[in-house]
Design a protein around this motif. Structure first.
Motif, PDB file in Angstrom:
ATOM      1  N   MET A  10      47.073  49.834  21.827  1.00  0.00           N
ATOM      2  CA  MET A  10      47.316  49.144  20.472  1.00  0.00           C
ATOM      3  C   MET A  10      48.807  49.264  20.158  1.00  0.00           C
ATOM      4  O   MET A  10      49.596  48.647  19.673  1.00  0.00           O
ATOM      5  CB  MET A  10      46.344  49.565  19.484  1.00  0.00           C
ATOM      6  N   GLN A  11      49.353  50.493  20.604  1.00  0.00           N
ATOM      7  CA  GLN A  11      50.844  50.775  20.452  1.00  0.00           C
ATOM      8  C   GLN A  11      51.565  49.676  21.250  1.00  0.00           C
ATOM      9  O   GLN A  11      52.664  49.186  20.719  1.00  0.00           O
ATOM     10  CB  GLN A  11      51.083  52.083  20.752  1.00  0.00           C
ATOM     11  N   LEU A  12      51.104  49.416  22.419  1.00  0.00           N
ATOM     12  CA  LEU A  12      51.688  48.354  22.954  1.00  0.00           C
ATOM     13  C   LEU A  12      51.941  47.019  22.514  1.00  0.00           C
ATOM     14  O   LEU A  12      53.082  46.394  22.420  1.00  0.00           O
ATOM     15  CB  LEU A  12      51.110  48.133  24.681  1.00  0.00           C
ATOM     16  N   LEU A  13      50.670  46.753  21.870  1.00  0.00           N
ATOM     17  CA  LEU A  13      50.735  45.389  21.172  1.00  0.00           C
ATOM     18  C   LEU A  13      51.536  45.581  19.986  1.00  0.00           C
ATOM     19  O   LEU A  13      52.296  44.550  19.858  1.00  0.00           O
ATOM     20  CB  LEU A  13      49.387  45.006  20.561  1.00  0.00           C
ATOM     21  N   VAL A  14      51.566  46.650  19.350  1.00  0.00           N
ATOM     22  CA  VAL A  14      52.571  46.585  18.086  1.00  0.00           C
ATOM     23  C   VAL A  14      54.298  46.623  18.663  1.00  0.00           C
ATOM     24  O   VAL A  14      54.720  46.084  18.148  1.00  0.00           O
ATOM     25  CB  VAL A  14      52.376  48.044  17.303  1.00  0.00           C
ATOM     26  N   VAL A  25      63.098  38.419  24.360  1.00  0.00           N
ATOM     27  CA  VAL A  25      62.437  38.221  25.514  1.00  0.00           C
ATOM     28  C   VAL A  25      61.884  39.305  26.090  1.00  0.00           C
ATOM     29  O   VAL A  25      62.704  40.246  26.387  1.00  0.00           O
ATOM     30  CB  VAL A  25      63.083  37.392  26.613  1.00  0.00           C
ATOM     31  N   ILE A  26      60.490  39.290  26.331  1.00  0.00           N
ATOM     32  CA  ILE A  26      59.835  40.620  26.641  1.00  0.00           C
ATOM     33  C   ILE A  26      59.178  40.408  28.265  1.00  0.00           C
ATOM     34  O   ILE A  26      58.491  39.340  28.310  1.00  0.00           O
ATOM     35  CB  ILE A  26      58.776  40.987  25.630  1.00  0.00           C
ATOM     36  N   LEU A  27      59.222  41.287  28.986  1.00  0.00           N
ATOM     37  CA  LEU A  27      58.574  41.317  30.204  1.00  0.00           C
ATOM     38  C   LEU A  27      57.861  42.427  30.438  1.00  0.00           C
ATOM     39  O   LEU A  27      58.307  43.757  30.149  1.00  0.00           O
ATOM     40  CB  LEU A  27      59.681  41.173  31.524  1.00  0.00           C
ATOM     41  N   GLN A  35      43.750  43.234  34.270  1.00  0.00           N
ATOM     42  CA  GLN A  35      43.081  41.784  34.010  1.00  0.00           C
ATOM     43  C   GLN A  35      41.581  41.798  33.777  1.00  0.00           C
ATOM     44  O   GLN A  35      41.290  40.887  33.101  1.00  0.00           O
ATOM     45  CB  GLN A  35      43.647  40.668  34.799  1.00  0.00           C
ATOM     46  N   ARG A  36      41.051  42.920  34.360  1.00  0.00           N
ATOM     47  CA  ARG A  36      39.688  43.012  34.265  1.00  0.00           C
ATOM     48  C   ARG A  36      39.117  43.604  32.916  1.00  0.00           C
ATOM     49  O   ARG A  36      39.840  44.486  32.420  1.00  0.00           O
ATOM     50  CB  ARG A  36      39.117  43.692  35.542  1.00  0.00           C
ATOM     51  N   PRO A  37      37.956  43.271  32.584  1.00  0.00           N
ATOM     52  CA  PRO A  37      37.433  43.724  31.361  1.00  0.00           C
ATOM     53  C   PRO A  37      37.234  45.582  31.457  1.00  0.00           C
ATOM     54  O   PRO A  37      37.044  45.822  32.804  1.00  0.00           O
ATOM     55  CB  PRO A  37      36.311  43.208  31.125  1.00  0.00           C
ATOM     56  N   SER A  38      37.402  46.088  30.399  1.00  0.00           N
ATOM     57  CA  SER A  38      37.386  47.738  30.624  1.00  0.00           C
ATOM     58  C   SER A  38      37.036  48.099  29.453  1.00  0.00           C
ATOM     59  O   SER A  38      37.312  47.494  28.176  1.00  0.00           O
ATOM     60  CB  SER A  38      38.589  48.243  31.147  1.00  0.00           C
ATOM     61  N   ARG A  39      36.401  49.281  29.041  1.00  0.00           N
ATOM     62  CA  ARG A  39      36.039  49.926  27.823  1.00  0.00           C
ATOM     63  C   ARG A  39      37.388  50.674  27.301  1.00  0.00           C
ATOM     64  O   ARG A  39      37.434  51.157  26.274  1.00  0.00           O
ATOM     65  CB  ARG A  39      35.011  50.990  28.058  1.00  0.00           C
ATOM     66  N   ARG A  40      38.443  50.813  28.342  1.00  0.00           N
ATOM     67  CA  ARG A  40      39.642  51.494  27.920  1.00  0.00           C
ATOM     68  C   ARG A  40      40.451  50.699  26.966  1.00  0.00           C
ATOM     69  O   ARG A  40      41.294  51.435  26.349  1.00  0.00           O
ATOM     70  CB  ARG A  40      40.312  52.060  29.071  1.00  0.00           C
ATOM     71  N   TRP A  41      40.477  49.403  27.121  1.00  0.00           N
ATOM     72  CA  TRP A  41      41.502  48.604  26.065  1.00  0.00           C
ATOM     73  C   TRP A  41      40.714  47.071  25.601  1.00  0.00           C
ATOM     74  O   TRP A  41      39.697  46.994  26.262  1.00  0.00           O
ATOM     75  CB  TRP A  41      42.644  48.251  26.982  1.00  0.00           C
ATOM     76  N   ASP A  42      41.087  46.902  24.400  1.00  0.00           N
ATOM     77  CA  ASP A  42      40.505  45.836  23.917  1.00  0.00           C
ATOM     78  C   ASP A  42      40.965  44.506  24.347  1.00  0.00           C
ATOM     79  O   ASP A  42      42.345  44.433  24.542  1.00  0.00           O
ATOM     80  CB  ASP A  42      40.828  45.862  22.342  1.00  0.00           C
ATOM     81  N   ARG A  43      40.138  43.758  25.052  1.00  0.00           N
ATOM     82  CA  ARG A  43      40.522  42.404  25.703  1.00  0.00           C
ATOM     83  C   ARG A  43      41.454  41.495  24.866  1.00  0.00           C
ATOM     84  O   ARG A  43      42.343  40.922  25.279  1.00  0.00           O
ATOM     85  CB  ARG A  43      39.413  41.798  26.289  1.00  0.00           C
ATOM     86  N   HIS A  44      41.099  41.738  23.624  1.00  0.00           N
ATOM     87  CA  HIS A  44      41.775  40.723  22.687  1.00  0.00           C
ATOM     88  C   HIS A  44      43.116  41.030  22.556  1.00  0.00           C
ATOM     89  O   HIS A  44      44.013  40.135  22.600  1.00  0.00           O
ATOM     90  CB  HIS A  44      40.938  40.571  21.390  1.00  0.00           C
ATOM     91  N   VAL A  49      49.228  40.391  23.927  1.00  0.00           N
ATOM     92  CA  VAL A  49      50.219  40.739  24.498  1.00  0.00           C
ATOM     93  C   VAL A  49      50.803  39.595  25.535  1.00  0.00           C
ATOM     94  O   VAL A  49      51.988  39.600  25.450  1.00  0.00           O
ATOM     95  CB  VAL A  49      50.069  42.053  25.408  1.00  0.00           C
ATOM     96  N   GLN A  50      49.729  39.264  26.416  1.00  0.00           N
ATOM     97  CA  GLN A  50      50.281  38.123  27.254  1.00  0.00           C
ATOM     98  C   GLN A  50      50.552  36.857  26.572  1.00  0.00           C
ATOM     99  O   GLN A  50      51.488  36.215  27.179  1.00  0.00           O
ATOM    100  CB  GLN A  50      48.956  37.687  28.004  1.00  0.00           C
ATOM    101  N   GLN A  51      50.168  36.553  25.324  1.00  0.00           N
ATOM    102  CA  GLN A  51      50.811  35.472  24.588  1.00  0.00           C
ATOM    103  C   GLN A  51      52.292  35.792  24.344  1.00  0.00           C
ATOM    104  O   GLN A  51      53.074  34.692  23.820  1.00  0.00           O
ATOM    105  CB  GLN A  51      50.167  35.198  23.421  1.00  0.00           C
ATOM    106  N   LYS A  52      52.422  36.718  23.952  1.00  0.00           N
ATOM    107  CA  LYS A  52      53.768  37.169  23.147  1.00  0.00           C
ATOM    108  C   LYS A  52      54.871  37.606  24.232  1.00  0.00           C
ATOM    109  O   LYS A  52      56.181  37.565  23.943  1.00  0.00           O
ATOM    110  CB  LYS A  52      53.688  38.508  22.214  1.00  0.00           C
ATOM    111  N   ALA A  53      54.595  37.930  25.545  1.00  0.00           N
ATOM    112  CA  ALA A  53      55.377  38.474  26.640  1.00  0.00           C
ATOM    113  C   ALA A  53      55.159  37.830  27.939  1.00  0.00           C
ATOM    114  O   ALA A  53      54.135  37.216  28.231  1.00  0.00           O
ATOM    115  CB  ALA A  53      55.235  40.113  26.576  1.00  0.00           C
TER     116      ALA A  53
END
Length: 88
Positions: A10-14, A25-27, A35-44, A49-53
């Motif tokens: 979530m901090q990454l998204l912020v 411009v962000i890389l 890219q695979r689903p996981s319990r460790r991070w929210d896919r949304h 993040v992928q839409q913004k960077a």
């Protein structure tokens, strides 16, 4: 542990959202397994993040040369930020 992981992503998204708001411009460099689903991070959140960077996915565990090249190639205006999993 799980709450900590979710908090980190979530901090990454912020951070990405703030940099985008500043018109930068962000890389973001990711491991391919992100890219695979996981319990460790929210896919949304990862999708946002992928839409913004620009995102680059790799399986290379020793990607320091790429990180340095990408930073230097981007010029003096480039900021190089490391995430919590980076380091020795």
């Amino acid at each position: 542990m799980m709450a900590k992981c979710l908090c980190v992503y979530m901090q990454l998204l912020v951070v990405v959202s703030e940099l985008e708001r500043q018109g930068l411009v962000i890389l973001v460099l990711w491991r391919k397994h992100m890219q695979r689903p996981s319990r460790r991070w929210d896919r949304h959140d990862m999708s946002l993040v992928q839409q913004k960077a620009h995102c680059f996915f790799t399986d290379i565990s020793e990607d320091d040369p790429f990180l340095l090249y990408a930073t230097l190639h981007s010029g003096n205006h480039c900021n190089f930020e490391l995430g919590p999993d980076a380091g020795p």
